[in-house]
Motif scaffolding. Structure first.
Motif, PDB file in Angstrom:
ATOM      1  N   ALA A  38      20.536 -17.710  44.780  1.00  0.00           N
ATOM      2  CA  ALA A  38      21.184 -18.140  46.019  1.00  0.00           C
ATOM      3  C   ALA A  38      20.196 -18.841  46.952  1.00  0.00           C
ATOM      4  N   ALA A  39      18.912 -18.583  46.760  1.00  0.00           N
ATOM      5  CA  ALA A  39      17.867 -19.292  47.514  1.00  0.00           C
ATOM      6  C   ALA A  39      17.571 -20.573  46.744  1.00  0.00           C
ATOM      7  N   ASP A  40      18.215 -21.659  47.132  1.00  0.00           N
ATOM      8  CA  ASP A  40      18.118 -22.898  46.348  1.00  0.00           C
ATOM      9  C   ASP A  40      16.721 -23.512  46.345  1.00  0.00           C
ATOM     10  N   TRP A  41      15.826 -22.996  47.153  1.00  0.00           N
ATOM     11  CA  TRP A  41      14.449 -23.482  47.202  1.00  0.00           C
ATOM     12  C   TRP A  41      13.572 -22.803  46.141  1.00  0.00           C
ATOM     13  N   ILE A  42      14.107 -21.811  45.433  1.00  0.00           N
ATOM     14  CA  ILE A  42      13.380 -21.216  44.307  1.00  0.00           C
ATOM     15  C   ILE A  42      13.619 -22.103  43.091  1.00  0.00           C
ATOM     16  N   GLU A  43      12.545 -22.646  42.544  1.00  0.00           N
ATOM     17  CA  GLU A  43      12.633 -23.605  41.438  1.00  0.00           C
ATOM     18  C   GLU A  43      13.281 -23.005  40.188  1.00  0.00           C
ATOM     19  N   ARG A  44      12.797 -21.830  39.802  1.00  0.00           N
ATOM     20  CA  ARG A  44      13.265 -21.195  38.579  1.00  0.00           C
ATOM     21  C   ARG A  44      12.997 -19.703  38.671  1.00  0.00           C
ATOM     22  N   VAL A  45      13.857 -18.941  38.016  1.00  0.00           N
ATOM     23  CA  VAL A  45      13.707 -17.488  37.937  1.00  0.00           C
ATOM     24  C   VAL A  45      13.385 -17.154  36.482  1.00  0.00           C
ATOM     25  N   VAL A  46      12.212 -16.583  36.264  1.00  0.00           N
ATOM     26  CA  VAL A  46      11.819 -16.140  34.931  1.00  0.00           C
ATOM     27  C   VAL A  46      12.139 -14.653  34.838  1.00  0.00           C
ATOM     28  N   VAL A  47      13.095 -14.331  33.968  1.00  0.00           N
ATOM     29  CA  VAL A  47      13.513 -12.951  33.762  1.00  0.00           C
ATOM     30  C   VAL A  47      12.781 -12.441  32.525  1.00  0.00           C
ATOM     31  N   VAL A  48      11.885 -11.486  32.745  1.00  0.00           N
ATOM     32  CA  VAL A  48      11.062 -10.962  31.650  1.00  0.00           C
ATOM     33  C   VAL A  48      11.754  -9.727  31.092  1.00  0.00           C
ATOM     34  N   ILE A  49      12.173  -9.847  29.835  1.00  0.00           N
ATOM     35  CA  ILE A  49      12.935  -8.781  29.179  1.00  0.00           C
ATOM     36  C   ILE A  49      12.141  -8.212  28.005  1.00  0.00           C
ATOM     37  N   ALA A  50      12.585  -7.084  27.520  1.00  0.00           N
ATOM     38  CA  ALA A  50      11.952  -6.476  26.340  1.00  0.00           C
ATOM     39  C   ALA A  50      12.150  -7.399  25.131  1.00  0.00           C
ATOM     40  N   PRO A  51      11.188  -7.426  24.218  1.00  0.00           N
ATOM     41  CA  PRO A  51      11.285  -8.315  23.051  1.00  0.00           C
ATOM     42  C   PRO A  51      12.550  -8.135  22.219  1.00  0.00           C
ATOM     43  N   ASP A  52      13.073  -6.934  22.162  1.00  0.00           N
ATOM     44  CA  ASP A  52      14.261  -6.683  21.326  1.00  0.00           C
ATOM     45  C   ASP A  52      15.565  -6.651  22.132  1.00  0.00           C
ATOM     46  N   ASP A  53      15.536  -7.126  23.357  1.00  0.00           N
ATOM     47  CA  ASP A  53      16.701  -7.082  24.249  1.00  0.00           C
ATOM     48  C   ASP A  53      17.633  -8.257  23.975  1.00  0.00           C
ATOM     49  N   ASP A  54      18.860  -7.975  23.586  1.00  0.00           N
ATOM     50  CA  ASP A  54      19.831  -9.052  23.376  1.00  0.00           C
ATOM     51  C   ASP A  54      20.908  -9.078  24.455  1.00  0.00           C
ATOM     52  N   ARG A  55      20.938  -8.069  25.332  1.00  0.00           N
ATOM     53  CA  ARG A  55      21.943  -8.025  26.395  1.00  0.00           C
ATOM     54  C   ARG A  55      21.740  -9.148  27.412  1.00  0.00           C
ATOM     55  N   ALA A  56      20.500  -9.394  27.795  1.00  0.00           N
ATOM     56  CA  ALA A  56      20.220 -10.406  28.821  1.00  0.00           C
ATOM     57  C   ALA A  56      20.685 -11.785  28.378  1.00  0.00           C
ATOM     58  N   GLN A  57      20.512 -12.094  27.117  1.00  0.00           N
ATOM     59  CA  GLN A  57      20.961 -13.392  26.610  1.00  0.00           C
ATOM     60  C   GLN A  57      22.464 -13.548  26.803  1.00  0.00           C
ATOM     61  N   ARG A  58      23.216 -12.506  26.521  1.00  0.00           N
ATOM     62  CA  ARG A  58      24.677 -12.565  26.700  1.00  0.00           C
ATOM     63  C   ARG A  58      25.054 -12.710  28.167  1.00  0.00           C
ATOM     64  N   LEU A  59      24.296 -12.079  29.053  1.00  0.00           N
ATOM     65  CA  LEU A  59      24.625 -12.107  30.480  1.00  0.00           C
ATOM     66  C   LEU A  59      24.138 -13.360  31.193  1.00  0.00           C
ATOM     67  N   LEU A  60      22.904 -13.770  30.906  1.00  0.00           N
ATOM     68  CA  LEU A  60      22.257 -14.825  31.704  1.00  0.00           C
ATOM     69  C   LEU A  60      21.849 -16.061  30.909  1.00  0.00           C
ATOM     70  N   GLY A  61      22.072 -16.043  29.614  1.00  0.00           N
ATOM     71  CA  GLY A  61      21.545 -17.091  28.744  1.00  0.00           C
ATOM     72  C   GLY A  61      21.911 -18.508  29.108  1.00  0.00           C
ATOM     73  N   SER A  62      23.029 -18.716  29.761  1.00  0.00           N
ATOM     74  CA  SER A  62      23.454 -20.080  30.095  1.00  0.00           C
ATOM     75  C   SER A  62      23.307 -20.407  31.576  1.00  0.00           C
ATOM     76  N   TRP A  63      22.697 -19.532  32.333  1.00  0.00           N
ATOM     77  CA  TRP A  63      22.581 -19.762  33.774  1.00  0.00           C
ATOM     78  C   TRP A  63      21.517 -20.816  34.075  1.00  0.00           C
ATOM     79  N   ALA A  64      21.874 -21.772  34.926  1.00  0.00           N
ATOM     80  CA  ALA A  64      20.919 -22.788  35.363  1.00  0.00           C
ATOM     81  C   ALA A  64      19.816 -22.117  36.184  1.00  0.00           C
ATOM     82  N   ARG A  65      18.612 -22.633  36.042  1.00  0.00           N
ATOM     83  CA  ARG A  65      17.427 -22.177  36.772  1.00  0.00           C
ATOM     84  C   ARG A  65      16.962 -20.789  36.355  1.00  0.00           C
ATOM     85  N   VAL A  66      17.501 -20.249  35.260  1.00  0.00           N
ATOM     86  CA  VAL A  66      17.047 -18.949  34.746  1.00  0.00           C
ATOM     87  C   VAL A  66      16.432 -19.178  33.381  1.00  0.00           C
TER      88      VAL A  66
END
Length: 137
Positions: free
Chosen positions: A47-75
């Motif tokens: 929501a803070a459009d001045w943040i260039e990108r959000v790097v979400v650091v997940i566990a190596p074997d985590d597949d939930r985040a991909q389903r939730l956020l995988g297509s989000w712009a700037r993530v």
């Protein structure tokens, strides 16, 4: 006021297992209403459009985040969560520097994925304060 040369990024550590909490899944995946804590924390940063990108650091074997956020712009999902929050943040910082073009004078906000209550107003106060203090040196 913010100088257009100031660049801001975010690292969202989300690699924890939630073992201390004793829930059936990591706390970043627990829902609050219709969204998980991870989604709410990510949305708050986006929501803070001045943040260039959000790097979400997940566990190596985590597949939930991909389903939730995988297509989000700037993530960007980074499956290099470490044994500690420190390790995960460091992995995110390396990704910003090595692959996304973050420069030494850029700002990086670090916010835990299981803390979904951050507001844009709070982020803007933080941004304005650090920039003002930096310029006064």
């Amino acid at each position: 006021m913010r100088d257009p040369a100031d660049r801001f990024w975010a690292v969202l550590p989300a690699g924890g297992s939630g073992a201390r909490m004793g829930a059936s899944l990591p706390k970043q995946y627990l829902s609050i209403g219709a969204a998980t804590m991870l989604e709410r924390s990510s949305l708050a940063l986006l929501a803070a459009d001045w943040i260039e990108r959000v790097v979400v650091v997940i566990a190596p074997d985590d597949d939930r985040a991909q389903r939730l956020l995988g297509s989000w712009a700037r993530v960007e999902l980074l499956p290099r969560g470490g044994a500690t929050r420190r390790d995960s943040v460091l992995a995110g910082l390396h990704r910003l520097r090595d692959a996304l073009g973050a420069a030494p004078r850029d700002w990086v906000l670090v916010h835990d994925a299981a803390r979904p209550g951050v507001t844009v107003a709070a982020l803007e106060r933080l941004r304005d304060t650090v920039v003002r203090l930096d310029r006064s040196e």
